[in-house]
Scaffold this active site. Structure first.
Site, PDB file in Angstrom:
ATOM      1  N   ASP A 193     -17.572 -10.006   8.901  1.00 60.44           N
ATOM      2  CA  ASP A 193     -16.115  -9.924   8.851  1.00 60.44           C
ATOM      3  C   ASP A 193     -15.671  -9.114  10.068  1.00 60.44           C
ATOM      4  O   ASP A 193     -15.736  -7.886  10.057  1.00 60.44           O
ATOM      5  CB  ASP A 193     -15.706  -9.246   7.531  1.00 60.44           C
ATOM      6  CG  ASP A 193     -14.203  -9.031   7.439  1.00 60.44           C
ATOM      7  OD1 ASP A 193     -13.503  -9.267   8.443  1.00 60.44           O
ATOM      8  OD2 ASP A 193     -13.739  -8.610   6.361  1.00 60.44           O
TER       9      ASP A 193
ATOM     10  N   TYR B  44       0.825  -1.219   0.000  1.00 56.23           N
ATOM     11  CA  TYR B  44       0.000   0.000   0.000  1.00 56.23           C
ATOM     12  C   TYR B  44       0.856   1.265   0.000  1.00 56.23           C
ATOM     13  O   TYR B  44       0.597   2.201   0.737  1.00 56.23           O
ATOM     14  CB  TYR B  44      -0.962  -0.008   1.205  1.00 56.23           C
ATOM     15  CG  TYR B  44      -2.250  -0.734   0.878  1.00 56.23           C
ATOM     16  CD1 TYR B  44      -3.266  -0.068   0.208  1.00 56.23           C
ATOM     17  CD2 TYR B  44      -2.422  -2.075   1.186  1.00 56.23           C
ATOM     18  CE1 TYR B  44      -4.436  -0.722  -0.134  1.00 56.23           C
ATOM     19  CE2 TYR B  44      -3.595  -2.739   0.846  1.00 56.23           C
ATOM     20  CZ  TYR B  44      -4.601  -2.060   0.180  1.00 56.23           C
ATOM     21  OH  TYR B  44      -5.757  -2.708  -0.169  1.00 56.23           O
TER      22      TYR B  44
HETATM   23  C1  LIG Z   1     -12.387  -6.005   7.801  1.00 55.93           C
HETATM   24  C2  LIG Z   1     -11.151  -6.630   7.221  1.00 55.93           C
HETATM   25  N1  LIG Z   1     -11.226  -7.825   6.629  1.00 55.93           N
HETATM   26  C3  LIG Z   1     -10.148  -8.432   6.115  1.00 55.93           C
HETATM   27  C4  LIG Z   1      -8.912  -7.836   6.160  1.00 55.93           C
HETATM   28  C5  LIG Z   1      -7.721  -8.511   5.540  1.00 55.93           C
HETATM   29  O1  LIG Z   1      -6.832  -8.953   6.526  1.00 55.93           O
HETATM   30  P1  LIG Z   1      -5.320  -9.276   6.126  1.00 55.93           P
HETATM   31  O2  LIG Z   1      -4.659  -7.964   5.881  1.00 55.93           O
HETATM   32  O3  LIG Z   1      -4.776  -9.996   7.340  1.00 55.93           O
HETATM   33  O4  LIG Z   1      -5.350 -10.140   4.933  1.00 55.93           O
HETATM   34  C6  LIG Z   1      -8.788  -6.587   6.767  1.00 55.93           C
HETATM   35  C7  LIG Z   1      -7.475  -5.920   6.837  1.00 55.93           C
HETATM   36  O5  LIG Z   1      -7.328  -4.773   7.142  1.00 55.93           O
HETATM   37  C8  LIG Z   1      -9.930  -5.950   7.310  1.00 55.93           C
HETATM   38  O6  LIG Z   1      -9.877  -4.736   7.858  1.00 55.93           O
END
Ligand SMILES: Cc1ncc(COP(=O)(O)O)c(C=O)c1O
Length: 462
Positions: free
Chosen positions: A264, A20
């Protein structure tokens, strides 16, 4: 080899590509070299201290190098560092599940391990999809997700992601999700929040966004397999806090139309929003929940996708029926990560940081309003638990954003590093994503410094 700062930066500049990050932004500046950390602070190679105001990408929970977590990791090295998890199991995975069961609703009884937030989401999507396939409802292949949603960077997660800046380019590689408007109260086209969003609970709202979502569900009800949302907080979408009532209505709609609901909780889990899981604030139980980041208190990569007995049973069949869930990762349920996750959950059970942190959270929210509400460049103030955010605007009355070329958020980020903070922005939203060990004293220092940085940068660009 001596790892002095100059040598690290030489190698970094020549060979390392950061996530990023537009690497050209670093042509004339160095990344910060971090050589240690303790509690809320990161230590730089040139002897400075930075408040880790974003909990090292939303993962750290109890501060850096917590003695109990360090001990758990060191002890684990006496036993087992890694083993495959297909046909094998181990005590540390069992302990994680047994301890988590005390925090999750009883209906969520089946635990699938993986190793990061994106994989937890991929697992949830494939699980929801295959659940319907295994049951013979083969037309149910579509997902409904929110605009401004973020679920990770692997292609399934990108397909349900809604942050255009990150995902637009990759659309040809992804499957097409149905999309509902985000419950973004500050920028609601129907009923914009009259004052600051705060925790979004006092907003007088007709839930137009839920009505739109329901109309999409109604139109596509026999092709949708699941709706996926980040409960209470669209994190990467701009720390958008929304009312618990939204989730209650969403649960009711998904039940009525017989569609699965996925939460999530990768960013919101493990106390970050003031309850162990954000779904608790709405009293809503999904069919599948994704966990990662704070699962190991930010120490090591580990994830879980937790689901119901009913979904699990749809996969449980004689091998030749072809209902097996073909998904797994090398580091699934890594024992080092599991040992730290178990110790993290033990800390929650024994030290009860959320109960003890009630006053600190109230102080945080009060101080945010006291310090930022009078600034003309602050359009919105929102908060939930240990997360706070201000949305910066050029014109407060018209809610007009700053022109993107001003790069207000990025400038504030750069200036914050000089002030001993890490105000990593999301566009022009500046946020604090704090660990549960933060004190009133820390908060006062962090917010006062943050205000100083913002005043300075906005003063320079106006
Ligand atoms: C709500 C949410 N889901 C999934 C992810 C992805 O996680 P990772 O960066 O461990 O792949 C993030 C990462 O910031 C997130 O904020």
């Amino acid at each position: 080899m001596r790892w002095d700062k100059k040598r690290i930066l030489e190698i970094d500049r020549r060979h390392i590509w950061h996530p990023y990050t537009q690497m050209k932004d670093y042509e004339g500046r160095d990344p910060v070299v971090i050589t240690g950390a303790r509690g809320l602070k990161l230590f730089t190679a040139d002897g400075r201290e930075l408040y880790d105001t974003i909990s090292s990408w939303w993962a750290n929970i109890h501060g850096h190098l917590h003695p109990a977590l360090n001990r758990a990791l060191a002890e684990q090295l006496e036993h087992l560092e890694h083993v495959n998890f297909s046909g094998f199991t181990h005590p540390w995975a069992a302990e994680v599940v047994e301890r988590l069961r005390a925090f999750l609703p009883a209906a969520l009884s089946r635990y699938f391990f993986s190793d990061n937030g994106s994989t937890a989401v991929e697992v949830a999507l494939k699980m929801a999809f295959q659940y319907w396939q295994n049951r013979g409802e083969t037309r149910r292949t579509r997902f409904l997700a929110l605009r401004e949603a973020y679920h990770g960077d692997t292609l399934g997660a990108v397909s349900v992601g809604g942050v255009d800046l990150f995902f637009r380019l990759y659309r040809p590689l992804t499957f097409e999700a149905l999309r509902a408007p985000a419950p973004y109260c500050y920028r609601c086209p129907e009923n914009p929040s009259p004052d600051f969003t705060r925790d979004a609970e006092d907003i007088d709202c007709n839930f137009h966004c839920v009505a739109v979502l329901e109309s999409i569900v109604k139109e596509h009800c026999d092709e949708i397999c699941a709706v996926i949302v980040e409960p209470r907080l669209l994190a990467a979408g701009g720390m958008i806090v929304y009312p618990a009532e939204y989730l209650r209505r969403l649960r009711e709609i998904t039940r009525r139309y017989g569609i699965l609901l996925i939460f999530d909780e990768v960013a919101t889990g493990f106390g970050r929003t003031g309850t162990m899981f954000a779904m608790e604030s709405a009293g809503v139980v999904p069919d599948i929940v994704c966990l990662s980041k704070g699962l190991t208190a930010g120490y090591l990569p580990l994830a879980l996708t937790v689901t119901t007995e009913e979904i699990y049973r749809a996969f449980y069949a004689d091998y030749l029926e072809g209902k097996t869930f073909y998904h797994g990762h090398t580091f699934t349920a890594n024992p080092l990560a599991c040992a730290v996750a178990a110790a993290n959950l033990r800390l929650f059970q024994e030290e009860r940081p959320l109960e003890r942190g009630r006053r600190v959270r109230e102080f945080f929210h009060r101080r945010l309003l006291e310090l930022f509400s009078g600034r003309p460049y602050v359009g919105d103030i929102r908060y939930l638990g240990y997360v706070g955010a201000v949305e910066l605007v050029r014109d407060r009355t018209g809610r007009e954003p700053f022109p993107p070329e001003k790069r207000v958020g990025f400038r504030i980020y750069m200036a914050s590093l000089e002030e001993g903070l890490v105000l990593r922005p999301l566009g022009d939203v500046i946020y604090w994503f704090l660990p549960l060990c933060v004190t009133e004293g820390d908060l006062d220092e962090i917010l006062t410094r943050s205000l100083r940085v913002m005043d300075r940068v906005i003063g320079e660009i106006s």
